[in-house]
Design a protein around this motif. Structure first.
Motif, PDB file in Angstrom:
ATOM      1  N   GLY A 103      -3.771   9.228   6.107  1.00 45.12           N
ATOM      2  CA  GLY A 103      -5.067  10.380   5.945  1.00 45.12           C
ATOM      3  C   GLY A 103      -7.201   8.874   6.153  1.00 45.12           C
ATOM      4  N   SER A 104      -7.411   9.555   5.680  1.00 46.47           N
ATOM      5  CA  SER A 104      -8.834   9.076   5.774  1.00 46.47           C
ATOM      6  C   SER A 104      -8.939   7.666   4.903  1.00 46.47           C
ATOM      7  N   GLY A 105      -8.085   7.486   3.849  1.00 50.26           N
ATOM      8  CA  GLY A 105      -7.791   6.091   3.196  1.00 50.26           C
ATOM      9  C   GLY A 105      -7.459   6.169   1.886  1.00 50.26           C
ATOM     10  N   VAL A 106      -6.503   5.605   2.295  1.00 46.72           N
ATOM     11  CA  VAL A 106      -5.613   5.562   0.259  1.00 46.72           C
ATOM     12  C   VAL A 106      -5.628   3.808  -0.163  1.00 46.72           C
ATOM     13  N   ARG A 107      -5.422   3.957  -0.949  1.00 43.49           N
ATOM     14  CA  ARG A 107      -5.074   2.568  -1.412  1.00 43.49           C
ATOM     15  C   ARG A 107      -4.355   2.729  -2.405  1.00 43.49           C
ATOM     16  N   HIS A 108      -3.018   1.932  -2.612  1.00 40.49           N
ATOM     17  CA  HIS A 108      -2.277   1.735  -2.914  1.00 40.49           C
ATOM     18  C   HIS A 108      -1.719   0.113  -3.110  1.00 40.49           C
ATOM     19  N   SER A 109       0.102   0.891  -4.830  1.00 41.19           N
ATOM     20  CA  SER A 109       0.395  -0.513  -4.983  1.00 41.19           C
ATOM     21  C   SER A 109       1.640  -0.332  -5.290  1.00 41.19           C
ATOM     22  N   GLU A 110       2.764  -1.369  -4.043  1.00 47.68           N
ATOM     23  CA  GLU A 110       4.137  -1.267  -4.511  1.00 47.68           C
ATOM     24  C   GLU A 110       4.501  -2.519  -5.832  1.00 47.68           C
ATOM     25  N   PHE A 111       5.761  -2.147  -6.135  1.00 46.66           N
ATOM     26  CA  PHE A 111       6.340  -2.918  -6.961  1.00 46.66           C
ATOM     27  C   PHE A 111       7.383  -2.507  -7.837  1.00 46.66           C
ATOM     28  N   ASN A 112       8.701  -3.451  -7.648  1.00 46.00           N
ATOM     29  CA  ASN A 112       9.725  -3.703  -8.598  1.00 46.00           C
ATOM     30  C   ASN A 112       9.899  -3.944  -9.718  1.00 46.00           C
ATOM     31  N   HIS A 113       9.721  -3.936 -10.792  1.00 45.89           N
ATOM     32  CA  HIS A 113       9.475  -3.558 -12.846  1.00 45.89           C
ATOM     33  C   HIS A 113      10.686  -4.611 -13.168  1.00 45.89           C
ATOM     34  N   ALA A 114      12.409  -4.159 -12.067  1.00 43.39           N
ATOM     35  CA  ALA A 114      13.119  -4.064 -12.905  1.00 43.39           C
ATOM     36  C   ALA A 114      13.376  -6.519 -13.210  1.00 43.39           C
ATOM     37  N   LYS A 115      14.487  -6.441 -13.544  1.00 41.71           N
ATOM     38  CA  LYS A 115      14.271  -8.039 -14.298  1.00 41.71           C
ATOM     39  C   LYS A 115      15.092  -9.452 -13.133  1.00 41.71           C
ATOM     40  N   ASP A 116      15.901  -8.246 -13.362  1.00 37.43           N
ATOM     41  CA  ASP A 116      17.421  -8.379 -12.689  1.00 37.43           C
ATOM     42  C   ASP A 116      17.769  -7.830 -11.884  1.00 37.43           C
ATOM     43  N   ARG A 117      17.143  -7.509 -10.572  1.00 41.09           N
ATOM     44  CA  ARG A 117      17.532  -6.640  -9.156  1.00 41.09           C
ATOM     45  C   ARG A 117      16.650  -6.430  -8.562  1.00 41.09           C
ATOM     46  N   VAL A 118      16.392  -7.036  -7.321  1.00 40.33           N
ATOM     47  CA  VAL A 118      16.590  -7.286  -6.145  1.00 40.33           C
ATOM     48  C   VAL A 118      16.104  -5.900  -5.703  1.00 40.33           C
ATOM     49  N   THR A 119      14.941  -4.717  -5.103  1.00 41.49           N
ATOM     50  CA  THR A 119      14.827  -3.549  -4.482  1.00 41.49           C
ATOM     51  C   THR A 119      14.834  -3.839  -2.930  1.00 41.49           C
TER      52      THR A 119
END
Length: 239
Positions: A103-119
């Motif tokens: 929409g009019s604007g949003v800020r976000h982040s996306e993260f894989n917190h796992a220590k041993d698994r690919v997302t």
């Protein structure tokens, strides 16, 4: 008309922490023959290394859908989604589908917190049919049983049948096909359809496809999915 987009022909990027394949032009990958399909602008197949992710960044006037295949993706945004450490929303897992209307604007982040698994997930961008609206977040789970041997609607303009709502003239369905399972649906020849093979092997209107392959259909009246071998597909109905 049927156009085949082979997995091996997609653009690619390797940033170490992120390995990505681009069905359409994106970032440093530019191909004037593949700028999108109808109002479908981006399909990125992303793999995020353990303990890595996309830092906070902004979007506006785009419908962004995330579809997780393996691992977990933690989302946090300026609307407050995922701000609490134990928030049920903001983390998506296999079977979950997330929709963010920038929409009019949003800020976000996306993260894989796992220590041993690919997302492993798909990032999908669709051009909206309205601009400047307040940003929105929505997340729902669709179990395998609802997609087995059929196309289950997961996103639509009116949120019908329990799907996510989109501010776009587009719908997305997901299906699982194996061992003789098939589906046949009518297509409006005035619209476009894009079929993305997410996993396995399957035939779409007679075209044999494997994971990462896709077909674009124009002026077609029927979609036939058959000969599945542990296949998972996404089907887009597009303006």
């Amino acid at each position: 008309m049927i156009t085949v987009r082979k997995s091996s022909e997609r653009g690619q990027a390797d940033h170490g922490w992120l390995k990505s394949r681009h069905s359409f032009s994106f970032a440093d990958y530019h191909d004037p023959r593949h700028m999108g399909f109808g109002n479908l602008r981006v399909i990125n197949e992303d793999r995020i290394a353990p303990g890595s992710g996309f830092g906070t960044h902004g979007h506006r006037d785009m419908e962004i859908v995330s579809y997780v295949l393996d691992g977990e993706l933690a989302h946090k945004d300026s609307m407050g989604t995922g701000s609490a450490q134990d928030a049920p929303s903001g983390v998506i897992r296999p079977g979950d589908v997330q929709r963010m209307s920038a929409g009019s604007g949003v800020r976000h982040s996306e993260f894989n917190h796992a220590k041993d698994r690919v997302t492993h997930f798909l990032q999908i961008w669709i051009l909206p049919n309205v601009e400047g609206i307040p940003a929105e977040y929505e997340q729902k789970h669709f179990d395998d049983a609802s997609k087995r041997g059929r196309l289950r609607l997961i996103a639509s303009p009116d949120g019908r049948d329990g799907s996510l709502g989109l501010h776009a003239d587009a719908s997305i369905s997901a299906g699982l096909f194996d061992r003789g399972e098939s589906a046949e649906v009518a297509l409006d020849p005035k619209r476009r359809a894009w079929v993305q093979v997410v996993r396995g092997k399957v035939a779409v209107n007679g075209q044999a496809l494997s994971a990462g392959d896709a077909v674009g259909l124009q002026d077609e009246t029927v979609l036939k999915i058959a000969d599945g071998d542990k296949a998972e597909v996404l089907v887009f109905d597009l303006a």
